[in-house]
Design a protein around this motif. Structure first.
Motif, PDB file in Angstrom:
ATOM      1  N   SER A 107      24.983  35.208  60.714  1.00  0.00           N
ATOM      2  CA  SER A 107      25.724  36.117  59.842  1.00  0.00           C
ATOM      3  C   SER A 107      27.150  35.609  59.674  1.00  0.00           C
ATOM      4  N   MET A 108      27.619  35.600  58.437  1.00  0.00           N
ATOM      5  CA  MET A 108      28.973  35.135  58.117  1.00  0.00           C
ATOM      6  C   MET A 108      29.594  36.072  57.092  1.00  0.00           C
ATOM      7  N   VAL A 109      30.858  36.394  57.280  1.00  0.00           N
ATOM      8  CA  VAL A 109      31.597  37.135  56.269  1.00  0.00           C
ATOM      9  C   VAL A 109      32.539  36.173  55.558  1.00  0.00           C
ATOM     10  N   VAL A 110      32.483  36.197  54.239  1.00  0.00           N
ATOM     11  CA  VAL A 110      33.371  35.393  53.396  1.00  0.00           C
ATOM     12  C   VAL A 110      34.533  36.292  52.985  1.00  0.00           C
ATOM     13  N   GLU A 111      35.759  35.808  53.208  1.00  0.00           N
ATOM     14  CA  GLU A 111      36.926  36.635  52.909  1.00  0.00           C
ATOM     15  C   GLU A 111      37.808  35.939  51.886  1.00  0.00           C
ATOM     16  N   PRO A 112      37.467  36.126  50.603  1.00  0.00           N
ATOM     17  CA  PRO A 112      38.245  35.483  49.537  1.00  0.00           C
ATOM     18  C   PRO A 112      39.548  36.225  49.260  1.00  0.00           C
ATOM     19  N   GLY A 113      40.470  35.490  48.664  1.00  0.00           N
ATOM     20  CA  GLY A 113      41.644  36.122  48.097  1.00  0.00           C
ATOM     21  C   GLY A 113      41.318  36.577  46.685  1.00  0.00           C
ATOM     22  N   VAL A 114      42.331  36.656  45.845  1.00  0.00           N
ATOM     23  CA  VAL A 114      42.103  37.112  44.472  1.00  0.00           C
ATOM     24  C   VAL A 114      41.468  35.986  43.662  1.00  0.00           C
ATOM     25  N   LEU A 115      40.351  36.290  43.011  1.00  0.00           N
ATOM     26  CA  LEU A 115      39.624  35.317  42.204  1.00  0.00           C
ATOM     27  C   LEU A 115      39.744  35.676  40.728  1.00  0.00           C
ATOM     28  N   ARG A 116      39.746  34.662  39.891  1.00  0.00           N
ATOM     29  CA  ARG A 116      39.882  34.879  38.450  1.00  0.00           C
ATOM     30  C   ARG A 116      38.530  35.273  37.861  1.00  0.00           C
ATOM     31  N   THR A 117      38.165  36.531  38.126  1.00  0.00           N
ATOM     32  CA  THR A 117      36.916  37.108  37.626  1.00  0.00           C
ATOM     33  C   THR A 117      37.253  38.420  36.921  1.00  0.00           C
ATOM     34  N   ASP A 118      36.222  39.237  36.682  1.00  0.00           N
ATOM     35  CA  ASP A 118      36.429  40.552  36.068  1.00  0.00           C
ATOM     36  C   ASP A 118      36.777  41.628  37.083  1.00  0.00           C
ATOM     37  N   PHE A 119      37.082  41.239  38.319  1.00  0.00           N
ATOM     38  CA  PHE A 119      37.226  42.229  39.375  1.00  0.00           C
ATOM     39  C   PHE A 119      38.336  43.236  39.105  1.00  0.00           C
ATOM     40  N   LEU A 120      39.388  42.823  38.402  1.00  0.00           N
ATOM     41  CA  LEU A 120      40.479  43.752  38.114  1.00  0.00           C
ATOM     42  C   LEU A 120      40.267  44.516  36.807  1.00  0.00           C
ATOM     43  N   ASP A 121      39.123  44.290  36.151  1.00  0.00           N
ATOM     44  CA  ASP A 121      38.793  45.052  34.954  1.00  0.00           C
ATOM     45  C   ASP A 121      38.239  46.418  35.351  1.00  0.00           C
ATOM     46  N   ALA A 122      38.215  47.323  34.380  1.00  0.00           N
ATOM     47  CA  ALA A 122      37.717  48.674  34.655  1.00  0.00           C
ATOM     48  C   ALA A 122      36.251  48.676  35.057  1.00  0.00           C
ATOM     49  N   SER A 123      35.521  47.628  34.677  1.00  0.00           N
ATOM     50  CA  SER A 123      34.102  47.563  35.028  1.00  0.00           C
ATOM     51  C   SER A 123      33.882  47.339  36.516  1.00  0.00           C
ATOM     52  N   SER A 124      34.876  46.821  37.220  1.00  0.00           N
ATOM     53  CA  SER A 124      34.738  46.529  38.649  1.00  0.00           C
ATOM     54  C   SER A 124      35.763  47.246  39.510  1.00  0.00           C
ATOM     55  N   LEU A 125      36.760  47.824  38.894  1.00  0.00           N
ATOM     56  CA  LEU A 125      37.866  48.407  39.658  1.00  0.00           C
ATOM     57  C   LEU A 125      38.119  49.830  39.198  1.00  0.00           C
ATOM     58  N   SER A 126      38.190  50.750  40.153  1.00  0.00           N
ATOM     59  CA  SER A 126      38.508  52.143  39.843  1.00  0.00           C
ATOM     60  C   SER A 126      39.902  52.466  40.345  1.00  0.00           C
ATOM     61  N   LEU A 127      40.559  53.377  39.643  1.00  0.00           N
ATOM     62  CA  LEU A 127      41.865  53.890  40.059  1.00  0.00           C
ATOM     63  C   LEU A 127      41.709  55.344  40.462  1.00  0.00           C
ATOM     64  N   ALA A 128      42.471  55.752  41.438  1.00  0.00           N
ATOM     65  CA  ALA A 128      42.451  57.160  41.833  1.00  0.00           C
ATOM     66  C   ALA A 128      42.703  58.028  40.607  1.00  0.00           C
ATOM     67  N   ALA A 129      41.862  59.031  40.422  1.00  0.00           N
ATOM     68  CA  ALA A 129      41.941  59.847  39.211  1.00  0.00           C
ATOM     69  C   ALA A 129      43.232  60.650  39.144  1.00  0.00           C
TER      70      ALA A 129
END
Length: 279
Positions: free
Chosen positions: A171-193
């Protein structure tokens, strides 16, 4: 031939890891909520099998695993990649928002792992690759709940590496930093309502402001990151943690310095809390 089972593989790091494995001639099972969103190049590959799966639907997971085994005969590598983010100061986040995040990032991972382990135990081998985050070793303002979920992933992975060693499973955990993907888009990221104005101008909301402008300008390259994950996973012995990206390495050094400072300040008194007869 290695068979991979990758959750959340319709885009981002999961899709790039699938592409890397496919290019190496491996078999790849892509688990996605909506098969229509699988990239065309992956969908047409003869060594790819797509299963429709939302990992928060625990009842549906065994059937997806069984379909993978029927198609390729086993599962050598499980990549628990499905996940999303949640931003906001702790005080702003509701129980419902936090529980929804943990249902995906933590309990989805647990249920997937439980379903695959009997297959790997029968094989006498297998590798678990859990996609964590640099937020899984350092709590940062504005990401307390996301960080908590990734701390959980790291802890689960570390424990599994010991629990499963007798069965030949790693078992291994991969701990990436910030990647240039859609992760910061609304499709992957929620904000406190519900936001609290008192946090304006504080570190928690500074993180929200950064996220609003940083999408698709992030430092990390998902293609290079996927290539490294593949290279490391192909080794005979997995590291317990794969710290991925220059920002992760930088923050890890900060974390190690913090641990060192905290330990030195109180280690003598901490050690003195044992019973006098313990010696």
């Amino acid at each position: 031939m290695t068979t991979w089972f990758i959750t959340g593989a319709s885009r981002g790091l999961g899709a790039e890891l699938a592409r890397t494995a496919v290019a190496q001639g491996d078999n790849v099972v892509i688990a996605v909520r909506d098969p229509a969103r699988v990239p065309e190049d992956l969908g047409k590959a003869s060594n790819v099998h797509t299963v429709a799966l939302d990992v928060t639907d625990s009842a549906a997971i065994p059937a997806a695993v069984e379909a993978a085994v029927r198609r390729f005969g086993g599962i050598d590598v499980l990549v628990n990649n499905a996940g999303r983010g949640l931003l906001g100061a702790l005080e702003e986040i509701t129980d419902a928002e936090a529980r929804s995040l943990f249902d995906l990032n933590v309990f989805g991972l647990i249920d997937m792992t439980r379903a695959v382990l009997p297959v790997m135990r029968r094989q006498g081998s297998g590798k678990l690759v859990h996609i964590g985050s640099r937020s899984g070793f350092e709590g940062e303002p504005g990401v307390s709940m996301y960080s908590a979920s990734k701390f959980a992933v790291a802890g689960i992975s570390e424990a599994l590496s010991k629990e499963l060693a007798p069965f030949g499973i790693q078992s291994m955990v991969v701990e990436p930093g910030v990647l240039r993907t859609d992760f910061l888009d609304a499709s992957s990221l929620s904000l406190a309502a519900d936001t609290i104005a008192d946090y304006d101008g504080t570190p928690a909301h500074a993180t929200l402001e950064w996220a609003a402008t940083a999408s698709h300008t992030q430092l990390g390259d998902p293609v290079k990151s996927a290539a490294l994950i593949y290279e490391v996973t192909a080794q005979n012995v997995l590291p317990t943690h794969l710290y991925l990206g220059p920002d992760t390495i930088d923050r890890l050094r900060v974390k190690l310095d913090q641990i060192h400072d905290d330990l030195n300040a109180w280690s003598a008194k901490s050690a003195a809390t044992a019973h006098d007869d313990a010696a």
